[in-house]
Design a protein around this motif. Structure first.
Motif, mmCIF file in Angstrom:
data_model
loop_
_atom_site.group_PDB
_atom_site.id
_atom_site.type_symbol
_atom_site.label_atom_id
_atom_site.label_comp_id
_atom_site.label_asym_id
_atom_site.label_seq_id
_atom_site.Cartn_x
_atom_site.Cartn_y
_atom_site.Cartn_z
ATOM 1 N N GLN A 166 2.470 -13.037 0.951
ATOM 2 C CA GLN A 166 1.798 -11.696 0.153
ATOM 3 C C GLN A 166 0.723 -11.291 0.921
ATOM 4 O O GLN A 166 -0.276 -11.869 1.062
ATOM 5 C CB GLN A 166 1.411 -12.171 -1.299
ATOM 6 C CG GLN A 166 2.638 -12.482 -2.104
ATOM 7 C CD GLN A 166 3.504 -11.722 -2.393
ATOM 8 O OE1 GLN A 166 3.297 -10.514 -2.789
ATOM 9 N NE2 GLN A 166 4.875 -11.738 -2.353
ATOM 10 N N VAL A 167 0.862 -9.841 1.344
ATOM 11 C CA VAL A 167 -0.270 -9.359 2.014
ATOM 12 C C VAL A 167 -0.357 -7.977 1.357
ATOM 13 O O VAL A 167 0.188 -7.361 0.503
ATOM 14 C CB VAL A 167 0.030 -9.021 3.515
ATOM 15 C CG1 VAL A 167 0.568 -10.440 4.253
ATOM 16 C CG2 VAL A 167 1.354 -8.016 3.568
ATOM 17 N N ARG A 168 -1.872 -7.676 1.495
ATOM 18 C CA ARG A 168 -2.099 -6.126 1.133
ATOM 19 C C ARG A 168 -1.855 -5.003 1.863
ATOM 20 O O ARG A 168 -2.209 -5.143 3.155
ATOM 21 C CB ARG A 168 -3.565 -6.372 0.721
ATOM 22 C CG ARG A 168 -4.212 -7.404 -0.157
ATOM 23 C CD ARG A 168 -5.570 -7.096 -0.331
ATOM 24 N NE ARG A 168 -6.010 -8.373 -1.209
ATOM 25 C CZ ARG A 168 -7.155 -8.396 -2.073
ATOM 26 N NH1 ARG A 168 -7.954 -7.304 -2.083
ATOM 27 N NH2 ARG A 168 -7.363 -9.390 -2.653
ATOM 28 N N THR A 169 -1.483 -3.775 1.260
ATOM 29 C CA THR A 169 -1.261 -2.811 2.004
ATOM 30 C C THR A 169 -1.685 -1.643 1.150
ATOM 31 O O THR A 169 -1.631 -1.637 0.000
ATOM 32 C CB THR A 169 0.373 -2.529 2.493
ATOM 33 O OG1 THR A 169 0.318 -1.548 3.364
ATOM 34 C CG2 THR A 169 1.189 -2.592 1.440
ATOM 35 N N TRP B 1 -3.040 -3.153 8.700
ATOM 36 C CA TRP B 1 -3.180 -4.034 7.506
ATOM 37 C C TRP B 1 -2.867 -5.392 8.044
ATOM 38 O O TRP B 1 -3.324 -6.410 7.086
ATOM 39 C CB TRP B 1 -1.979 -3.913 6.538
ATOM 40 C CG TRP B 1 -0.709 -3.918 6.805
ATOM 41 C CD1 TRP B 1 0.108 -2.653 6.887
ATOM 42 C CD2 TRP B 1 0.139 -4.894 7.061
ATOM 43 N NE1 TRP B 1 1.209 -3.002 7.402
ATOM 44 C CE2 TRP B 1 1.441 -4.427 7.168
ATOM 45 C CE3 TRP B 1 -0.106 -6.212 6.892
ATOM 46 C CZ2 TRP B 1 2.861 -5.412 7.610
ATOM 47 C CZ3 TRP B 1 0.912 -7.228 6.998
ATOM 48 C CH2 TRP B 1 2.240 -6.521 7.422
ATOM 49 N N GLY B 2 -2.642 -5.806 9.322
ATOM 50 C CA GLY B 2 -3.096 -6.939 9.968
ATOM 51 C C GLY B 2 -2.083 -8.107 10.023
ATOM 52 O O GLY B 2 -2.436 -9.215 10.442
ATOM 53 N N VAL C 61 -9.637 -5.809 14.693
ATOM 54 C CA VAL C 61 -10.507 -4.550 14.932
ATOM 55 C C VAL C 61 -9.835 -3.244 14.642
ATOM 56 O O VAL C 61 -8.470 -3.278 15.311
ATOM 57 C CB VAL C 61 -10.934 -4.652 16.391
ATOM 58 C CG1 VAL C 61 -11.646 -3.475 17.025
ATOM 59 C CG2 VAL C 61 -11.963 -5.861 16.600
ATOM 60 N N ASP C 62 -10.150 -2.331 14.217
ATOM 61 C CA ASP C 62 -9.734 -0.925 13.872
ATOM 62 C C ASP C 62 -10.725 0.057 13.518
ATOM 63 O O ASP C 62 -11.888 -0.424 13.155
ATOM 64 C CB ASP C 62 -8.693 -1.103 12.693
ATOM 65 C CG ASP C 62 -7.834 -0.061 12.679
ATOM 66 O OD1 ASP C 62 -8.052 1.128 12.550
ATOM 67 O OD2 ASP C 62 -6.494 -0.669 12.804
ATOM 68 N N ALA D 99 -8.062 0.203 6.650
ATOM 69 C CA ALA D 99 -7.411 -1.294 7.156
ATOM 70 C C ALA D 99 -8.042 -2.377 7.183
ATOM 71 O O ALA D 99 -7.616 -3.367 6.945
ATOM 72 C CB ALA D 99 -6.722 -0.554 8.693
ATOM 73 N N LEU D 100 -9.439 -2.436 7.646
ATOM 74 C CA LEU D 100 -10.025 -3.503 7.685
ATOM 75 C C LEU D 100 -10.312 -3.985 6.295
ATOM 76 O O LEU D 100 -10.641 -5.141 6.098
ATOM 77 C CB LEU D 100 -11.470 -3.038 8.248
ATOM 78 C CG LEU D 100 -11.574 -2.697 9.781
ATOM 79 C CD1 LEU D 100 -12.835 -2.329 9.959
ATOM 80 C CD2 LEU D 100 -10.829 -3.687 10.668
#
Length: 211
Positions: free
Chosen positions: A38-41, A81-82, A100-101, A106-107
């Motif tokens: 599960q990732v965040r966006t 988002w990584g 890095v962004d 996004a970070l």
């Protein structure tokens, strides 16, 4: 990171955005490093709500990361988002991974997902916040092709110049957005070698090394 334009405009997701309002953050399931996660966006971040095709080609095609026989630093340049940084951190938990962004939103998302997953080895930073003395053993990137040729060239030369002497970069670029010409240009730069090492679904994976 490279991709097709979105309805917000071709370049909007490359530039600084405020961290996402908590109500705008959504969770999606993606498969990274052999695990369903599960990732965040959130809106106004590259490839919102999905794993983009170019990044998936890179993650399937890039070789194994260097082992952890010594302290390692890895870089995801233009992290969005990584997915790349998260994959690196999962595969090499003893290494320091830099996401890095220029996009603060996004970070914020990457940092949140890393915390959710307990990835203490992943650090997020704007480009100017990365200590100048750090050299990278591996750079993986889906670079921002649409920022323009000169800006892209300057970006790549800056960060490729920070590879360790035995370090390697892998970049994924869409063929019809100039992957072959970029490979030739990189190969012509002093101190670098570049070659195509994989091709799939309209994307090229370019390997860059110091010499």
């Amino acid at each position: 990171m490279s991709d097709q334009p979105t309805e917000q405009g071709a370049n909007e997701h490359y530039f600084s955005a405020t961290p996402a309002d908590p109500g705008a953050i959504t969770s999606i399931t993606v498969r990274l490093a052999g695990r369903d996660l599960q990732v965040r966006t959130a809106p106004k971040v590259f490839s919102q709500g999905r794993l983009d095709l170019g990044t998936s080609v890179l993650l399937r095609s890039a070789p194994e990361l260097p082992d952890e026989s010594r302290a390692r630093h890895f870089l995801d340049l233009g992290c969005g988002w990584g997915p790349i940084a998260l994959t690196m951190a999962l595969r090499r938990p003893q290494a320091q991974v830099w996401a890095v962004d220029v996009n603060d939103r996004a970070l914020d998302l990457v940092a949140g997902t890393a915390a959710d997953l307990g990835l203490a080895n992943l650090r997020t930073a704007r480009p100017e916040a990365v200590p100048a003395d750090i050299r990278f053993d591996a750079i993986w990137s889906n670079p921002p092709i649409r920022v323009g040729k000169q800006a892209l060239h300057d970006l790549l030369l800056t960060w490729l110049g920070r590879l360790c002497e035995d370090g390697t970069a892998h970049l994924v670029v869409q063929r019809n957005l100039g992957a072959d010409s970029l490979t030739a240009w990189l190969a012509g730069q002093s101190g670098l070698t570049a070659r195509k090492v994989a091709s799939a679904k309209g994307f090229r994976v370019i390997e860059v090394e110091k010499h």
